[in-house]
Scaffold this active site. Structure first.
Site, PDB file in Angstrom:
ATOM      1  N   HIS A 192       0.824  -1.212   0.000  1.00  0.00           N
ATOM      2  CA  HIS A 192       0.000   0.000   0.000  1.00  0.00           C
ATOM      3  C   HIS A 192       0.856   1.259   0.000  1.00  0.00           C
ATOM      4  O   HIS A 192       0.675   2.158   0.830  1.00  0.00           O
ATOM      5  CB  HIS A 192      -0.947   0.000   1.217  1.00  0.00           C
ATOM      6  CG  HIS A 192      -2.283   0.552   0.901  1.00  0.00           C
ATOM      7  ND1 HIS A 192      -3.011   1.304   1.784  1.00  0.00           N
ATOM      8  CD2 HIS A 192      -3.039   0.482  -0.209  1.00  0.00           C
ATOM      9  CE1 HIS A 192      -4.164   1.658   1.228  1.00  0.00           C
ATOM     10  NE2 HIS A 192      -4.206   1.163   0.015  1.00  0.00           N
ATOM     11  N   HIS A 227      -3.344   2.201  12.421  1.00  0.00           N
ATOM     12  CA  HIS A 227      -2.809   1.544  11.209  1.00  0.00           C
ATOM     13  C   HIS A 227      -3.285   0.085  11.248  1.00  0.00           C
ATOM     14  O   HIS A 227      -4.484  -0.187  11.371  1.00  0.00           O
ATOM     15  CB  HIS A 227      -1.274   1.727  11.220  1.00  0.00           C
ATOM     16  CG  HIS A 227      -0.547   1.322   9.985  1.00  0.00           C
ATOM     17  ND1 HIS A 227      -1.155   0.985   8.800  1.00  0.00           N
ATOM     18  CD2 HIS A 227       0.803   1.187   9.739  1.00  0.00           C
ATOM     19  CE1 HIS A 227      -0.234   0.680   7.886  1.00  0.00           C
ATOM     20  NE2 HIS A 227       0.958   0.786   8.438  1.00  0.00           N
ATOM     21  N   HIS A 273      -9.862   6.737   6.172  1.00  0.00           N
ATOM     22  CA  HIS A 273      -8.566   6.466   5.536  1.00  0.00           C
ATOM     23  C   HIS A 273      -7.918   7.780   5.148  1.00  0.00           C
ATOM     24  O   HIS A 273      -8.604   8.710   4.732  1.00  0.00           O
ATOM     25  CB  HIS A 273      -8.750   5.587   4.286  1.00  0.00           C
ATOM     26  CG  HIS A 273      -7.479   4.932   3.867  1.00  0.00           C
ATOM     27  ND1 HIS A 273      -6.554   5.547   3.059  1.00  0.00           N
ATOM     28  CD2 HIS A 273      -6.967   3.718   4.194  1.00  0.00           C
ATOM     29  CE1 HIS A 273      -5.529   4.735   2.898  1.00  0.00           C
ATOM     30  NE2 HIS A 273      -5.744   3.621   3.568  1.00  0.00           N
ATOM     31  N   ASP A 326      -9.662  -3.038   7.100  1.00  0.00           N
ATOM     32  CA  ASP A 326      -9.581  -3.686   8.409  1.00  0.00           C
ATOM     33  C   ASP A 326     -10.944  -4.038   8.992  1.00  0.00           C
ATOM     34  O   ASP A 326     -11.043  -4.938   9.830  1.00  0.00           O
ATOM     35  CB  ASP A 326      -8.822  -2.784   9.389  1.00  0.00           C
ATOM     36  CG  ASP A 326      -7.352  -2.691   9.032  1.00  0.00           C
ATOM     37  OD1 ASP A 326      -6.780  -3.735   8.683  1.00  0.00           O
ATOM     38  OD2 ASP A 326      -6.790  -1.582   9.079  1.00  0.00           O
ATOM     39  N   ARG A 351       2.096  -8.137   4.582  1.00  0.00           N
ATOM     40  CA  ARG A 351       2.780  -6.867   4.287  1.00  0.00           C
ATOM     41  C   ARG A 351       4.306  -7.022   4.254  1.00  0.00           C
ATOM     42  O   ARG A 351       4.999  -6.156   3.704  1.00  0.00           O
ATOM     43  CB  ARG A 351       2.330  -5.797   5.302  1.00  0.00           C
ATOM     44  CG  ARG A 351       2.819  -4.384   5.050  1.00  0.00           C
ATOM     45  CD  ARG A 351       2.446  -3.823   3.678  1.00  0.00           C
ATOM     46  NE  ARG A 351       1.018  -3.726   3.407  1.00  0.00           N
ATOM     47  CZ  ARG A 351       0.205  -2.717   3.748  1.00  0.00           C
ATOM     48  NH1 ARG A 351       0.710  -1.679   4.392  1.00  0.00           N
ATOM     49  NH2 ARG A 351      -1.086  -2.735   3.433  1.00  0.00           N
ATOM     50  N   ARG A 370      15.813  12.414   5.347  1.00  0.00           N
ATOM     51  CA  ARG A 370      16.044  13.299   6.501  1.00  0.00           C
ATOM     52  C   ARG A 370      15.362  14.630   6.227  1.00  0.00           C
ATOM     53  O   ARG A 370      15.978  15.565   5.692  1.00  0.00           O
ATOM     54  CB  ARG A 370      17.556  13.461   6.684  1.00  0.00           C
ATOM     55  CG  ARG A 370      18.039  13.884   8.081  1.00  0.00           C
ATOM     56  CD  ARG A 370      17.528  15.214   8.464  1.00  0.00           C
ATOM     57  NE  ARG A 370      18.103  15.711   9.700  1.00  0.00           N
ATOM     58  CZ  ARG A 370      17.592  16.729  10.380  1.00  0.00           C
ATOM     59  NH1 ARG A 370      16.480  17.330   9.954  1.00  0.00           N
ATOM     60  NH2 ARG A 370      18.158  17.159  11.481  1.00  0.00           N
TER      61      ARG A 370
HETATM   62  N1  CMC Z   1     -14.309   7.486  13.344  1.00  0.00           N
HETATM   63  C1  CMC Z   1     -14.850   8.673  13.599  1.00  0.00           C
HETATM   64  N2  CMC Z   1     -14.471   9.809  12.975  1.00  0.00           N
HETATM   65  C2  CMC Z   1     -13.504   9.698  12.060  1.00  0.00           C
HETATM   66  C3  CMC Z   1     -12.897   8.473  11.738  1.00  0.00           C
HETATM   67  C4  CMC Z   1     -13.331   7.345  12.436  1.00  0.00           C
HETATM   68  N3  CMC Z   1     -12.788   6.156  12.195  1.00  0.00           N
HETATM   69  N4  CMC Z   1     -11.961   8.670  10.780  1.00  0.00           N
HETATM   70  C5  CMC Z   1     -11.990   9.984  10.503  1.00  0.00           C
HETATM   71  N5  CMC Z   1     -12.910  10.594  11.263  1.00  0.00           N
HETATM   72  C6  CMC Z   1     -13.220  12.006  11.264  1.00  0.00           C
HETATM   73  C7  CMC Z   1     -12.185  12.760  12.085  1.00  0.00           C
HETATM   74  O1  CMC Z   1     -12.556  12.835  13.444  1.00  0.00           O
HETATM   75  C8  CMC Z   1     -12.175  14.096  11.406  1.00  0.00           C
HETATM   76  O2  CMC Z   1     -13.297  14.818  11.834  1.00  0.00           O
HETATM   77  P1  CMC Z   1     -13.179  16.384  12.176  1.00  0.00           P
HETATM   78  O3  CMC Z   1     -12.789  17.024  10.879  1.00  0.00           O
HETATM   79  O4  CMC Z   1     -14.542  16.743  12.666  1.00  0.00           O
HETATM   80  O5  CMC Z   1     -12.112  16.504  13.206  1.00  0.00           O
HETATM   81  C9  CMC Z   1     -12.398  13.754   9.945  1.00  0.00           C
HETATM   82  O6  CMC Z   1     -13.069  12.494   9.937  1.00  0.00           O
HETATM   83  C10 CMC Z   1     -11.115  13.644   9.152  1.00  0.00           C
HETATM   84  O7  CMC Z   1     -10.329  12.646   9.735  1.00  0.00           O
HETATM   85  P2  CMC Z   1      -8.784  12.769  10.051  1.00  0.00           P
HETATM   86  O8  CMC Z   1      -8.521  12.389  11.477  1.00  0.00           O
HETATM   87  O9  CMC Z   1      -8.230  14.063   9.578  1.00  0.00           O
HETATM   88  O10 CMC Z   1      -8.218  11.634   9.124  1.00  0.00           O
HETATM   89  P3  CMC Z   1      -6.732  11.176   9.057  1.00  0.00           P
HETATM   90  O11 CMC Z   1      -6.397  11.100   7.638  1.00  0.00           O
HETATM   91  O12 CMC Z   1      -5.835  11.962   9.925  1.00  0.00           O
HETATM   92  O13 CMC Z   1      -6.803   9.721   9.725  1.00  0.00           O
HETATM   93  C11 CMC Z   1      -7.239   7.480  10.024  1.00  0.00           C
HETATM   94  C12 CMC Z   1      -7.013   8.574   9.011  1.00  0.00           C
HETATM   95  C13 CMC Z   1      -7.247   6.148   9.283  1.00  0.00           C
HETATM   96  C14 CMC Z   1      -6.077   7.451  11.051  1.00  0.00           C
HETATM   97  C15 CMC Z   1      -8.581   7.722  10.741  1.00  0.00           C
HETATM   98  O14 CMC Z   1      -9.628   7.658   9.802  1.00  0.00           O
HETATM   99  C16 CMC Z   1      -8.821   6.752  11.876  1.00  0.00           C
HETATM  100  O15 CMC Z   1      -8.337   6.983  12.986  1.00  0.00           O
HETATM  101  N6  CMC Z   1      -9.547   5.633  11.621  1.00  0.00           N
HETATM  102  C17 CMC Z   1      -9.755   4.613  12.618  1.00  0.00           C
HETATM  103  C18 CMC Z   1      -8.550   3.677  12.684  1.00  0.00           C
HETATM  104  C19 CMC Z   1      -8.450   2.811  11.449  1.00  0.00           C
HETATM  105  O16 CMC Z   1      -9.416   2.206  11.031  1.00  0.00           O
HETATM  106  N7  CMC Z   1      -7.223   2.693  10.907  1.00  0.00           N
HETATM  107  C20 CMC Z   1      -6.945   1.845   9.711  1.00  0.00           C
HETATM  108  C21 CMC Z   1      -6.422   2.680   8.600  1.00  0.00           C
HETATM  109  S1  CMC Z   1      -6.458   1.964   6.987  1.00  0.00           S
HETATM  110  C22 CMC Z   1      -5.749   0.435   6.899  1.00  0.00           C
HETATM  111  C23 CMC Z   1      -4.524   0.183   7.674  1.00  0.00           C
HETATM  112  O17 CMC Z   1      -3.572   0.924   7.659  1.00  0.00           O
HETATM  113  O18 CMC Z   1      -4.540  -0.828   8.321  1.00  0.00           O
END
Ligand code: CMC
Length: 386
Positions: A192, A227, A273, A326, A351, A370
């Site tokens: 990925h 992740h 995501h 996931d 992976r 860096r």
């Molecule tokens: N549940 C609730 N709200 C969410 C979620 C979620 N799972 N994901 C995003 N949001 C909201 C987030 O709170 C934010 O809202 P606001 O703008 O009001 O603050 C908005 O959506 C944008 O999200 P973000 O935090 O800026 O997104 P990001 O790109 O920083 O984070 C992420 C991506 C995957 C870390 C996040 O979606 C998350 O924490 N998901 C849950 C954990 C998860 O399922 N991780 C697996 C990732 S994909 C496959 C892998 O790597 O294994």
């Protein structure tokens, strides 16, 4: 602006941090070396995809035969690592360590015992990558045998990579259907681009450190619930919902639970995501296969899927946030009876091929990674000024 606000990270969102010929992650497609993921999930095996990623092209029939034979013949792990897995048994049972921690240490130990451990040429990396790909499922299987108090199940060379993985975890030969579903999940998880763990492995490799070290770091990065750890966390969340609202999947109770989670500003695991904002197409592929298994299993297996589907519907309609791979992975592995703490280690078993391909690519054309940081700390002052 407050100091905390100034320190809020962009998480490097949208930044191109390097070039790769291995994988393209787009909103509407995921491509491994020119092949789309749905095509690979439908028509390839994990061994074929591993060859594609590691060597760089689709294997010929003879290349595949030799590669599969090589992987199968290298599955056994040294006695010292088996002794370590036995030592770790009580830590795993007490919860002071989880399987991802133990897998990380075992991979690091394998590096200590590899006579070629310090070599970083692409040829040496490829040999070590194949060995690691063969051995990681064995570490997972033996670890689960220790947890279950079962005799160590030795790898079976006659089984495919996926079937052998399931066999070593459970001690039972899996059905063709179960083996194929695991196989597809490994294909979906294999690569990925610059995700957090792969990027970590490239940063480590770029110092000209070795592949075992880079993979050890990548395992640590993958473990986190934002992740790879999300496949375990997603299933734990569904268990929490069922424990709170009961088994009958009452839509009103599910909705109330979700609204409370929204009010509490909880992150719902297995959703969202960094790149895919309109859905992760790997999720649909695995959901379909997992649901088919659940329909043929028990009413309860199907009820878990139906709970997941209700949660998904609410996330999509009320938050416009879609499941990532996931989410169906957690449900699918649960349907197959795989212990939840082994879901992320199984992600590693897939992976490893993507990480190794990136480490080889990095070592083959290396420059130290860096970046620089913008300083937002205190003004310059004198130590003796008080
Ligand atoms: N549940 C609730 N709200 C969410 C979620 C979620 N799972 N994901 C995003 N949001 C909201 C987030 O709170 C934010 O809202 P606001 O703008 O009001 O603050 C908005 O959506 C944008 O999200 P973000 O935090 O800026 O997104 P990001 O790109 O920083 O984070 C992420 C991506 C995957 C870390 C996040 O979606 C998350 O924490 N998901 C849950 C954990 C998860 O399922 N991780 C697996 C990732 S994909 C496959 C892998 O790597 O294994």
């Amino acid at each position: 602006m407050s100091a905390t606000a100034e320190l809020k990270s962009s998480g490097l969102e949208g930044m191109i941090a390097g070039k790769t010929a291995i994988c393209a992650v787009n909103q509407t497609s995921l491509i491994y070396r020119g092949y789309e993921i749905a095509d690979l999930a439908e028509n390839a095996t994990f061994e074929e995809v591993a060859f594609l990623l590691l060597v760089g092209h689709k294997p010929s029939e003879s290349e595949l035969k030799a590669f599969s034979k090589e992987l199968a013949s290298q599955r056994a792990i040294p006695g010292a690592v088996i002794d370590y897995l036995r030592t770790a048994g009580p830590w795993l049972k007490s919860g002071s360590a989880v399987p991802m921690d133990v897998l990380r240490t075992a991979v690091s130990m394998l590096g200590n015992m590899d006579p070629n451990s310090q070599a970083v040429s692409p040829e040496a990396d490829l040999e070590k990558a194949k060995t690691l790909t063969a051995q990681i499922p064995t570490i997972i299987g033996h670890m689960q045998n220790v947890i279950d108090g079962r005799e160590i199940v030795k790898p079976d060379e006659s089984l495919s990579h996926a079937a052998n993985l399931l066999y070593m975890i459970t001690g039972e030969k899996p059905s063709d259907e179960h083996a194929r579903v695991i196989d597809v999940s490994l294909i979906l998880y294999a690569e990925h681009d610059y995700n957090a763990s792969t990027f970590s492995s490239r940063v480590i490799a770029a110092t000209l450190s070795d592949i075992h070290g880079a993979v050890t770091g990548a395992i640590a990065a993958l473990k986190g619930p934002l992740h790879g750890g999300a496949n375990e966390a997603a299933m734990e969340m569904l268990r929490e919902i069922r424990s709170d609202i009961g088994k009958d999947n009452d839509p009103k109770k599910i909705q109330d639970w979700m609204h409370q989670a929204f009010a509490d500003k909880r992150k719902l695991m297995g959703f969202g995501h960094r790149v895919y904002k309109n859905g992760d197409h790997r999720a649909g592929i695995l959901h379909k296969l997992g649901r088919q298994l659940a329909e043929k299993a028990t009413d309860d297996s199907l009820a878990w899927f139906e709970l997941g589907e209700e949660v998904q519907k609410i996330m999509e309609t009320e938050k416009n946030i879609y499941p990532n791979v996931d989410f169906p992975c957690g449900l699918t592995y649960f349907t197959m009876g795989i212990p939840v703490p082994q879901y992320t280690p199984i992600f590693v078993a897939a992976r490893i091929t993507g990480w190794a391909a990136h480490i080889i690519e990095q070592h083959a054309n290396n420059r130290l990674i860096r970046p620089i940081a913008e300083y937002v700390g205190p003004e310059l002052k004198k130590w003796n000024d008080g």
